[in-house]
Scaffold this motif. Structure first.
Motif, PDB file in Angstrom:
ATOM      1  N   LEU A 121       0.817  -1.220   0.000  1.00  0.00           N
ATOM      2  CA  LEU A 121       0.000   0.000   0.000  1.00  0.00           C
ATOM      3  C   LEU A 121       0.850   1.269   0.000  1.00  0.00           C
ATOM      4  CD1 LEU A 121      -2.603  -1.098   2.713  1.00  0.00           C
ATOM      5  CD2 LEU A 121      -2.768  -1.356   0.226  1.00  0.00           C
ATOM      6  N   VAL A 122       2.155   1.110  -0.299  1.00  0.00           N
ATOM      7  CA  VAL A 122       3.057   2.260  -0.234  1.00  0.00           C
ATOM      8  C   VAL A 122       2.914   3.104  -1.508  1.00  0.00           C
ATOM      9  CG1 VAL A 122       5.453   3.016  -0.074  1.00  0.00           C
ATOM     10  CG2 VAL A 122       4.674   0.999   1.216  1.00  0.00           C
ATOM     11  N   LYS A 123       2.764   4.401  -1.315  1.00  0.00           N
ATOM     12  CA  LYS A 123       2.755   5.357  -2.428  1.00  0.00           C
ATOM     13  C   LYS A 123       3.919   6.324  -2.220  1.00  0.00           C
ATOM     14  CE  LYS A 123      -0.055   8.824  -4.816  1.00  0.00           C
ATOM     15  NZ  LYS A 123      -1.371   9.518  -4.889  1.00  0.00           N
ATOM     16  N   PRO A 124       4.968   6.214  -3.024  1.00  0.00           N
ATOM     17  CA  PRO A 124       6.143   7.076  -2.799  1.00  0.00           C
ATOM     18  C   PRO A 124       5.864   8.517  -3.212  1.00  0.00           C
ATOM     19  CG  PRO A 124       6.473   5.729  -4.736  1.00  0.00           C
ATOM     20  CD  PRO A 124       5.173   5.270  -4.124  1.00  0.00           C
ATOM     21  N   GLU A 125       6.726   9.380  -2.754  1.00  0.00           N
ATOM     22  CA  GLU A 125       6.628  10.792  -3.124  1.00  0.00           C
ATOM     23  C   GLU A 125       7.224  11.011  -4.503  1.00  0.00           C
ATOM     24  OE1 GLU A 125       7.843  15.140  -1.161  1.00  0.00           O
ATOM     25  OE2 GLU A 125       8.039  13.259  -0.025  1.00  0.00           O
ATOM     26  N   ALA A 126       6.771  12.037  -5.192  1.00  0.00           N
ATOM     27  CA  ALA A 126       7.208  12.293  -6.565  1.00  0.00           C
ATOM     28  C   ALA A 126       8.704  12.607  -6.610  1.00  0.00           C
ATOM     29  CB  ALA A 126       6.416  13.447  -7.163  1.00  0.00           C
ATOM     30  N   PRO A 127       9.407  12.213  -7.673  1.00  0.00           N
ATOM     31  CA  PRO A 127      10.839  12.512  -7.816  1.00  0.00           C
ATOM     32  C   PRO A 127      11.085  14.019  -7.899  1.00  0.00           C
ATOM     33  CG  PRO A 127      10.194  10.759  -9.307  1.00  0.00           C
ATOM     34  CD  PRO A 127       8.930  11.328  -8.748  1.00  0.00           C
ATOM     35  N   VAL A 128      12.308  14.411  -7.527  1.00  0.00           N
ATOM     36  CA  VAL A 128      12.694  15.825  -7.532  1.00  0.00           C
ATOM     37  C   VAL A 128      14.057  15.956  -8.214  1.00  0.00           C
ATOM     38  CG1 VAL A 128      11.365  16.395  -5.458  1.00  0.00           C
ATOM     39  CG2 VAL A 128      13.735  15.602  -5.233  1.00  0.00           C
ATOM     40  N   ASN A 129      14.472  17.215  -8.403  1.00  0.00           N
ATOM     41  CA  ASN A 129      15.790  17.544  -8.952  1.00  0.00           C
ATOM     42  C   ASN A 129      16.043  16.893 -10.314  1.00  0.00           C
ATOM     43  OD1 ASN A 129      16.339  18.983  -6.581  1.00  0.00           O
ATOM     44  ND2 ASN A 129      17.266  17.197  -5.589  1.00  0.00           N
ATOM     45  N   LEU A 130      15.106  17.026 -11.220  1.00  0.00           N
ATOM     46  CA  LEU A 130      15.302  16.507 -12.566  1.00  0.00           C
ATOM     47  C   LEU A 130      16.369  17.337 -13.276  1.00  0.00           C
ATOM     48  CD1 LEU A 130      12.495  15.285 -11.787  1.00  0.00           C
ATOM     49  CD2 LEU A 130      11.927  15.417 -14.231  1.00  0.00           C
ATOM     50  N   SER A 208       3.403   7.297  -7.754  1.00  0.00           N
ATOM     51  CA  SER A 208       3.499   8.641  -7.183  1.00  0.00           C
ATOM     52  C   SER A 208       2.904   9.649  -8.160  1.00  0.00           C
ATOM     53  CB  SER A 208       4.958   8.998  -6.898  1.00  0.00           C
ATOM     54  OG  SER A 208       5.668   9.194  -8.123  1.00  0.00           O
ATOM     55  N   GLU A 209       2.780  10.881  -7.722  1.00  0.00           N
ATOM     56  CA  GLU A 209       2.375  11.941  -8.649  1.00  0.00           C
ATOM     57  C   GLU A 209       3.516  12.227  -9.617  1.00  0.00           C
ATOM     58  OE1 GLU A 209      -0.661  13.012  -8.566  1.00  0.00           O
ATOM     59  OE2 GLU A 209      -1.163  11.914  -6.733  1.00  0.00           O
ATOM     60  N   TRP A 210       3.175  12.808 -10.775  1.00  0.00           N
ATOM     61  CA  TRP A 210       4.208  13.198 -11.729  1.00  0.00           C
ATOM     62  C   TRP A 210       5.051  14.327 -11.156  1.00  0.00           C
ATOM     63  CZ3 TRP A 210       5.512  10.258 -15.623  1.00  0.00           C
ATOM     64  CH2 TRP A 210       4.580   9.426 -16.237  1.00  0.00           C
ATOM     65  N   SER A 211       6.313  14.308 -11.470  1.00  0.00           N
ATOM     66  CA  SER A 211       7.233  15.328 -10.963  1.00  0.00           C
ATOM     67  C   SER A 211       6.984  16.668 -11.644  1.00  0.00           C
ATOM     68  CB  SER A 211       8.683  14.902 -11.216  1.00  0.00           C
ATOM     69  OG  SER A 211       8.929  14.858 -12.628  1.00  0.00           O
ATOM     70  N   VAL A 212       7.665  17.677 -11.142  1.00  0.00           N
ATOM     71  CA  VAL A 212       7.679  18.970 -11.821  1.00  0.00           C
ATOM     72  C   VAL A 212       8.418  18.798 -13.147  1.00  0.00           C
ATOM     73  CG1 VAL A 212       8.473  21.356 -11.673  1.00  0.00           C
ATOM     74  CG2 VAL A 212       7.606  20.194  -9.638  1.00  0.00           C
ATOM     75  N   PRO A 213       7.911  19.317 -14.256  1.00  0.00           N
ATOM     76  CA  PRO A 213       8.545  19.060 -15.552  1.00  0.00           C
ATOM     77  C   PRO A 213       9.888  19.762 -15.694  1.00  0.00           C
ATOM     78  CG  PRO A 213       6.799  20.672 -15.796  1.00  0.00           C
ATOM     79  CD  PRO A 213       6.718  20.168 -14.383  1.00  0.00           C
ATOM     80  N   VAL A 214      10.721  19.176 -16.543  1.00  0.00           N
ATOM     81  CA  VAL A 214      11.977  19.808 -16.943  1.00  0.00           C
ATOM     82  C   VAL A 214      11.947  19.923 -18.464  1.00  0.00           C
ATOM     83  CG1 VAL A 214      13.209  17.617 -17.058  1.00  0.00           C
ATOM     84  CG2 VAL A 214      14.486  19.742 -16.780  1.00  0.00           C
ATOM     85  N   VAL A 215      12.452  21.072 -18.980  1.00  0.00           N
ATOM     86  CA  VAL A 215      12.357  21.373 -20.413  1.00  0.00           C
ATOM     87  C   VAL A 215      13.767  21.511 -20.972  1.00  0.00           C
ATOM     88  CG1 VAL A 215      11.453  22.982 -22.133  1.00  0.00           C
ATOM     89  CG2 VAL A 215      10.142  22.519 -20.051  1.00  0.00           C
ATOM     90  N   TRP A 216      13.979  20.944 -22.161  1.00  0.00           N
ATOM     91  CA  TRP A 216      15.266  21.074 -22.858  1.00  0.00           C
ATOM     92  C   TRP A 216      15.010  21.378 -24.328  1.00  0.00           C
ATOM     93  CZ3 TRP A 216      17.411  18.987 -27.151  1.00  0.00           C
ATOM     94  CH2 TRP A 216      18.788  19.193 -27.348  1.00  0.00           C
ATOM     95  N   GLY A 217      15.882  22.196 -24.923  1.00  0.00           N
ATOM     96  CA  GLY A 217      15.772  22.462 -26.347  1.00  0.00           C
ATOM     97  C   GLY A 217      16.208  23.863 -26.684  1.00  0.00           C
ATOM     98  N   SER A 218      16.191  24.159 -27.994  1.00  0.00           N
ATOM     99  CA  SER A 218      16.669  25.451 -28.468  1.00  0.00           C
ATOM    100  C   SER A 218      15.802  26.589 -27.978  1.00  0.00           C
ATOM    101  CB  SER A 218      16.709  25.456 -30.005  1.00  0.00           C
ATOM    102  OG  SER A 218      15.408  25.201 -30.531  1.00  0.00           O
TER     103      SER A 218
END
Length: 353
Positions: A121-130, A208-218
Motif C-alpha cells: 500500500l506504499v505510495k512514494p513521493e514524486a521525484p525531484v531535482n530533474l 506517485s504523482e508526476w514530478s515537476v517538468p523539466v524542459v530542454w531544447g533550443s
C-alpha cells in the motif's frame, strides 16, 4: 491473531436485527488505506455526503498486538471519514486488520475489512531535482532523485514529448537514469518522472504523482521566459492595473464636476446675461447699464446758444464808424458774415451780443 469468536455472535445478531437500519446507514463499500512514502498512513471509508452514521475504527496486527482504536480521526464537517496513522504505528510485512463500527439508533454494527499487507500500500513521493545533460552523438541523459528512503525498491516511468508531437511517449526504467537516444536541436522537449514500489519490495499499482517538468531544447529558455512573462502579466500586472483603474473611476465619480471643469472648461453663454436688456429694458442700453439721467441729458445736443456777431474795426488812427445815425448796429443774418481778407489792414474783432 484471528478475530475472536466472541465477535461473531454480536455480528450475526446485529445483522438480523439491524438489516433495515444498515440499508439506511449506507455502509461504506470498504476501507482504503494508503501508506505515503512510509511516513504516515491514512485509512478512508467515505465522505460527509455518503455517511449518515457515526463510525469508529479499530485495528490490529496479526499475531502481534491487541485491538486498538484509532487515535487520530479524519473528519469532514463533524463526521468521521477516516483515520490517520503516525509512522510509529505502522509495521510493514505484518498482516493488518481493520474493524469499523457503525453506530445508528443506539445500536452498533461491526463491519470487518479484508486483510491488508502494508508493503503493498506504499505510495512514494514524486521525484525531484530533474536534470538533463548533453551527451555525445545527439544524446540526452535525464537524472533525478527520489525522497523515498529505499531507492532500491523503486521503479520509474518517464514520459516526454517535443513541441512538434501531439501525444506523450512513456518508458519504464529500473534506475534513476534515463538516456534519450536522439534529439532534434530544432525542437524542445518536456520530461516528467514518477515512481512506484517494484516487485522486489511489494506488489502495488500505486504510482506517485508526476514530478515537476523539466524542459530542454533550443527554445526552452525563451519558452520558460515567455511563460514567466505571461504569468506575471496575468497574475500580477492585470489585477493591479484593474484595481488602479477602478480606483481612478471612483475618484472621478466623486469629483466629476471639478474634473470636467478642468479638462473641458465650459464656454460661457452670454444670452442669459442680456435677457434683462432686451426683455425688461427693451434694448435701452443706458437704462440697463444704470447711467444717471442727468448724465444722459448732458450728452444731448444743446441748440439754445446765443448768436455771436462779428465786425471789423479799423485801426485806431483811422477809425471810421461803420454805421451812422443809429445806436444799434445793422442786423446781420447768420451766414452773411464777411470773411476777412488775407491782407486786410483791419484787425478782426468779434463781439457777442
Amino acid at each position: 491473531m484471528v478475530v475472536p469468536g466472541a465477535f461473531l455472535v454480536p455480528v450475526l445478531l446485529l445483522l438480523c436485527r439491524l438489516g433495515p437500519c444498515l440499508a439506511a446507514a449506507h455502509s461504506p463499500p470498504g476501507v482504503e488505506c494508503v501508506l505515503f512514502n512510509e511516513e504516515y498512513m491514512t485509512c478512508m471509508w467515505g465522505s460527509r455526503e455518503t455517511l449518515t452514521a457515526n463510525y469508529s475504527l479499530y485495528y490490529w496486527y496479526e499475531n502481534r498486538s491487541p485491538v486498538v482504536e484509532c487515535k487520530h480521526y479524519l473528519q469532514d464537517r463533524g463526521v468521521s471519514v477516516g483515520c490517520h496513522f503516525n509512522q510509529s504505528e505502522i509495521i510493514q510485512f505484518q498482516p493488518f486488520h481493520v474493524l469499523v463500527n457503525a453506530s445508528l439508533g443506539g445500536r452498533t454494527l461491526e463491519i470487518p475489512s479484508k486483510r491488508m499487507e502494508l508493503q503493498d500500500l506504499v505510495k512514494p513521493e514524486a521525484p525531484v531535482n530533474l536534470t538533463i545533460r548533453n551527451m555525445s552523438n545527439n544524446q540526452l541523459q535525464l537524472t533525478w532523485t527520489s525522497p523515498y528512503p529505499k531507492a532500491q525498491c523503486l521503479e520509474h516511468a518517464i514520459k516526454y514529448k517535443s513541441n512538434k508531437d501531439t501525444s506523450w511517449t512513456e518508458h519504464q526504467v529500473k534506475g534513476d537514469v534515463f538516456s534519450f537516444p536522439s534529439v532534434d536541436y530544432e525542437k524542445y522537449y518536456t520530461f516528467y518522472v514518477r515512481s512506484k514500489i517494484n516487485s522486489y519490495c511489494g506488489t502495488t499499482q500505486l504510482w506517485s504523482e508526476w514530478s515537476v517538468p523539466v524542459v530542454w531544447g533550443s527554445n526552452s529558455t525563451s519558452k520558460a521566459e515567455e511563460q514567466l512573462h505571461w504569468f506575471w502579466i496575468h497574475t500580477v500586472l492585470i489585477p493591479i492595473v484593474s484595481c488602479l483603474l477602478l480606483l481612478v473611476l471612483v475618484i472621478l465619480l466623486v469629483r466629476m464636476e471639478r474634473v470636467w471643469v478642468i479638462l473641458m472648461p465650459r464656454i460661457p453663454n452670454p444670452s442669459k446675461n442680456f435677457d434683462e436688456l432686451f426683455i425688461t429694458h427693451k434694448g435701452n442700453f443706458q437704462e440697463w447699464a444704470g447711467v444717471p439721467k442727468d448724465v444722459m441729458e448732458s450728452f444731448k445736443p444743446n441748440y439754445s446758444e446765443k448768436i455771436c456777431y462779428v465786425s471789423e474795426l479799423p485801426p485806431k488812427d483811422s477809425y471810421e464808424p461803420l454805421w451812422e445815425g443809429s445806436n444799434h448796429p445793422p442786423s446781420l443774418m447768420p451766414g452773411a458774415l464777411a470773411a476777412p481778407r488775407e491782407h486786410s489792414p483791419y484787425k478782426n474783432s468779434y463781439v457777442g451780443v
